[in-house]
Design a protein around this motif. Structure first.
Motif, mmCIF file in Angstrom:
data_model
loop_
_atom_site.group_PDB
_atom_site.id
_atom_site.type_symbol
_atom_site.label_atom_id
_atom_site.label_comp_id
_atom_site.label_asym_id
_atom_site.label_seq_id
_atom_site.Cartn_x
_atom_site.Cartn_y
_atom_site.Cartn_z
ATOM 1 N N GLU A 86 0.835 -1.206 0.000
ATOM 2 C CA GLU A 86 0.000 0.000 0.000
ATOM 3 C C GLU A 86 0.869 1.254 0.000
ATOM 4 O O GLU A 86 0.600 2.216 -0.731
ATOM 5 N N GLN A 87 1.924 1.245 0.807
ATOM 6 C CA GLN A 87 2.844 2.374 0.853
ATOM 7 C C GLN A 87 3.529 2.559 -0.496
ATOM 8 O O GLN A 87 3.634 3.687 -1.002
ATOM 9 N N GLN A 88 3.987 1.463 -1.095
ATOM 10 C CA GLN A 88 4.668 1.538 -2.380
ATOM 11 C C GLN A 88 3.725 2.046 -3.475
ATOM 12 O O GLN A 88 4.140 2.812 -4.351
ATOM 13 N N ILE A 89 2.478 1.629 -3.411
ATOM 14 C CA ILE A 89 1.496 2.090 -4.400
ATOM 15 C C ILE A 89 1.307 3.595 -4.271
ATOM 16 O O ILE A 89 1.273 4.323 -5.269
ATOM 17 N N GLY A 90 1.204 4.075 -3.037
ATOM 18 C CA GLY A 90 1.052 5.511 -2.808
ATOM 19 C C GLY A 90 2.258 6.291 -3.306
ATOM 20 O O GLY A 90 2.120 7.329 -3.977
ATOM 21 N N GLU A 91 3.457 5.794 -2.999
ATOM 22 C CA GLU A 91 4.678 6.457 -3.448
ATOM 23 C C GLU A 91 4.765 6.468 -4.966
ATOM 24 O O GLU A 91 5.140 7.473 -5.576
ATOM 25 N N ARG A 92 4.399 5.343 -5.571
ATOM 26 C CA ARG A 92 4.468 5.268 -7.040
ATOM 27 C C ARG A 92 3.463 6.233 -7.675
ATOM 28 O O ARG A 92 3.786 6.918 -8.652
ATOM 29 N N ALA A 93 2.274 6.308 -7.109
ATOM 30 C CA ALA A 93 1.272 7.231 -7.646
ATOM 31 C C ALA A 93 1.758 8.669 -7.527
ATOM 32 O O ALA A 93 1.579 9.474 -8.446
ATOM 33 N N ASP A 94 2.394 8.988 -6.389
ATOM 34 C CA ASP A 94 2.938 10.339 -6.221
ATOM 35 C C ASP A 94 4.023 10.618 -7.262
ATOM 36 O O ASP A 94 4.057 11.703 -7.857
ATOM 37 N N LEU A 95 4.922 9.662 -7.472
ATOM 38 C CA LEU A 95 5.988 9.841 -8.462
ATOM 39 C C LEU A 95 5.427 9.976 -9.879
ATOM 40 O O LEU A 95 5.903 10.795 -10.671
ATOM 41 N N GLU A 96 4.409 9.180 -10.188
ATOM 42 C CA GLU A 96 3.798 9.276 -11.514
ATOM 43 C C GLU A 96 3.148 10.640 -11.705
ATOM 44 O O GLU A 96 3.213 11.229 -12.794
ATOM 45 N N HIS A 97 2.535 11.150 -10.638
ATOM 46 C CA HIS A 97 1.918 12.479 -10.707
ATOM 47 C C HIS A 97 2.996 13.550 -10.920
ATOM 48 O O HIS A 97 2.826 14.446 -11.756
ATOM 49 N N GLU A 98 4.100 13.459 -10.185
ATOM 50 C CA GLU A 98 5.203 14.404 -10.346
ATOM 51 C C GLU A 98 5.772 14.326 -11.760
ATOM 52 O O GLU A 98 6.087 15.353 -12.368
ATOM 53 N N LEU A 99 5.913 13.124 -12.286
ATOM 54 C CA LEU A 99 6.424 12.945 -13.643
ATOM 55 C C LEU A 99 5.489 13.609 -14.650
ATOM 56 O O LEU A 99 5.941 14.290 -15.583
ATOM 57 N N LYS A 100 4.210 13.427 -14.470
ATOM 58 C CA LYS A 100 3.231 14.042 -15.377
ATOM 59 C C LYS A 100 3.347 15.567 -15.347
ATOM 60 O O LYS A 100 3.340 16.222 -16.392
ATOM 61 N N LEU A 101 3.478 16.123 -14.130
ATOM 62 C CA LEU A 101 3.623 17.571 -14.008
ATOM 63 C C LEU A 101 4.922 18.046 -14.657
ATOM 64 O O LEU A 101 4.942 19.087 -15.337
ATOM 65 N N THR A 102 5.995 17.290 -14.472
ATOM 66 C CA THR A 102 7.284 17.650 -15.048
ATOM 67 C C THR A 102 7.226 17.604 -16.567
ATOM 68 O O THR A 102 7.737 18.503 -17.255
ATOM 69 N N LYS A 103 6.587 16.570 -17.103
ATOM 70 C CA LYS A 103 6.446 16.479 -18.568
ATOM 71 C C LYS A 103 5.631 17.650 -19.109
ATOM 72 O O LYS A 103 5.970 18.218 -20.153
ATOM 73 N N ALA A 104 4.571 18.015 -18.412
ATOM 74 C CA ALA A 104 3.746 19.135 -18.858
ATOM 75 C C ALA A 104 4.539 20.438 -18.807
ATOM 76 O O ALA A 104 4.467 21.260 -19.734
ATOM 77 N N ALA A 105 5.311 20.629 -17.750
ATOM 78 C CA ALA A 105 6.128 21.840 -17.639
ATOM 79 C C ALA A 105 7.192 21.871 -18.727
ATOM 80 O O ALA A 105 7.462 22.929 -19.317
ATOM 81 N N LEU A 106 7.795 20.719 -19.017
ATOM 82 C CA LEU A 106 8.804 20.644 -20.071
ATOM 83 C C LEU A 106 8.178 20.951 -21.435
ATOM 84 O O LEU A 106 8.757 21.692 -22.233
ATOM 85 N N ALA A 107 7.019 20.413 -21.691
ATOM 86 C CA ALA A 107 6.346 20.667 -22.963
ATOM 87 C C ALA A 107 6.011 22.149 -23.096
ATOM 88 O O ALA A 107 6.194 22.734 -24.176
ATOM 89 N N GLN A 108 5.566 22.737 -22.005
ATOM 90 C CA GLN A 108 5.232 24.170 -22.031
ATOM 91 C C GLN A 108 6.492 25.006 -22.258
ATOM 92 O O GLN A 108 6.494 25.933 -23.057
ATOM 93 N N ALA A 109 7.590 24.654 -21.590
ATOM 94 C CA ALA A 109 8.845 25.381 -21.757
ATOM 95 C C ALA A 109 9.358 25.220 -23.185
ATOM 96 O O ALA A 109 9.894 26.172 -23.762
ATOM 97 N N THR A 110 9.193 24.046 -23.747
ATOM 98 C CA THR A 110 9.638 23.786 -25.120
ATOM 99 C C THR A 110 8.851 24.639 -26.105
ATOM 100 O O THR A 110 9.396 25.205 -27.035
ATOM 101 N N ARG A 111 7.543 24.726 -25.868
ATOM 102 C CA ARG A 111 6.695 25.546 -26.762
ATOM 103 C C ARG A 111 7.084 27.026 -26.673
ATOM 104 O O ARG A 111 7.096 27.724 -27.681
ATOM 105 N N ARG A 112 7.384 27.489 -25.473
ATOM 106 C CA ARG A 112 7.774 28.889 -25.304
ATOM 107 C C ARG A 112 9.115 29.175 -25.989
ATOM 108 O O ARG A 112 9.346 30.259 -26.501
ATOM 109 N N ALA A 113 10.021 28.216 -25.948
ATOM 110 C CA ALA A 113 11.363 28.422 -26.496
ATOM 111 C C ALA A 113 11.386 28.264 -28.016
ATOM 112 O O ALA A 113 12.315 28.728 -28.662
ATOM 113 N N ALA A 114 10.374 27.648 -28.575
ATOM 114 C CA ALA A 114 10.336 27.429 -30.022
ATOM 115 C C ALA A 114 10.118 28.749 -30.739
ATOM 116 O O ALA A 114 9.319 29.576 -30.302
ATOM 117 N N PRO A 115 10.810 28.937 -31.893
ATOM 118 C CA PRO A 115 10.656 30.200 -32.657
ATOM 119 C C PRO A 115 9.334 30.309 -33.337
ATOM 120 O O PRO A 115 8.563 29.597 -33.611
#
Length: 115
Positions: A86-115
């Motif tokens: 149960e603890q591992q599932i919670g930790e994994r869900a948190d990490l997956e959520h953080e990864l999703k947020l990081t990917k979204a932020a990276l995509a947004q930063a990439t779009r801003r940096a594109a000419p």
């Protein structure tokens, strides 16, 4: 240990969650079996006169006592394993959520940096 709602919903269909669900089911079955064995053993001890509880009968009663203890210990072990899962599932869900947020932020930063 109650699971976080976000972790539960985010991981409801993962292999870890399915393993936890199966373990919970097995733990319940083991606990029920230990309880049934306790009842059977108690009835046998009450119904079989003490002077007959010798030899093979006495050994059988002792073995059911030992088996009941082992089954209960196994149920407790499963409960501990389930807590870790149960603890591992919670930790994994948190990490997956953080990864999703990081990917979204990276995509947004990439779009801003594109000419």
């Amino acid at each position: 240990m109650p699971q976080q709602p976000s972790a539960a919903s985010a991981s409801a269909d993962t292999p870890l969650q399915r393993a936890l669900d199966k373990n919970e089911s097995v733990k319940d079955t083991v606990e029920q079996s230990a309880a049934e064995l306790l009842v059977i053993n108690t009835v046998l001890k009450q119904e079989i006169p003490p002077h007959v509880q010798t030899g093979d009968v006495a050994q059988a009663l002792e073995k059911t006592d030992a088996l009941e203890t082992r089954i209960q210990e196994s149920a407790e072990d499963l409960a501990q394993v389930n807590e870790v899962l149960e603890q591992q599932i919670g930790e994994r869900a948190d990490l997956e959520h953080e990864l999703k947020l990081t990917k979204a932020a990276l995509a947004q930063a990439t779009r801003r940096a594109a000419p």
